[in-house]
Design an enzyme around this catalytic site. Sequence first.
Site, short mmCIF file in Angstrom:
data_model
loop_
_atom_site.label_atom_id
_atom_site.label_comp_id
_atom_site.label_asym_id
_atom_site.label_seq_id
_atom_site.Cartn_x
_atom_site.Cartn_y
_atom_site.Cartn_z
CB VAL A 59 -8.52 22.75 5.36
CG1 VAL A 59 -7.98 21.33 5.36
CG2 VAL A 59 -9.11 23.09 6.73
CB CYS A 60 -7.64 23.64 0.12
SG CYS A 60 -9.15 22.64 0.16
CB ALA A 61 -4.55 27.69 1.71
#
Length: 167
Positions: A59-61
């Site tokens: 999700v962060c990526a």
Amino acid sequence: MALTKFSNDPVHTIGDLPPVGAPLPRFTLTGTDLADITNDSFPGRTIVLNIFPSVDTSVCAMSVRRFNELTASWPNTTVICTSQDLPFALGRFCGAEGIDNVISASGFRSDFGQAFGVSLVDGPLRGLFARAVVIADASGKVVYSHLSPEIGEEPDYDQAAAAVNAL
């Protein structure tokens, strides 16, 4: 102290995000070249802070990839993607992904997490940053401030884009 969730379990941050209308807190982050990145690095520009736990999660990526796409159409705007990841990890990710429209910066040797109220104080991710987006206009005034209610969900890109496009 603000409340968010990780895998539907409540977790707390060290404080609250800067409110809309307030001056953007002073910050120093570390770039992938190990140089300091501060508010003063971007005079007269809109600053978008994409704040997240770790670029090593999907999700962060995805948030870094998406802001990289969005910022290409935002004139006079700098997007800073920041986490507690080491600058080397952020640089490696951006290099491998061809990400070059955003700046990646680490909070590993600063009080950024405290100044912005995003350091997690409990739960399995304690010590990392919560997921949040803070946007300041060219004068340094906060125009958008949002803590994601669930750390595992992507930010609301449409709301962030609307805030930038309204400037």
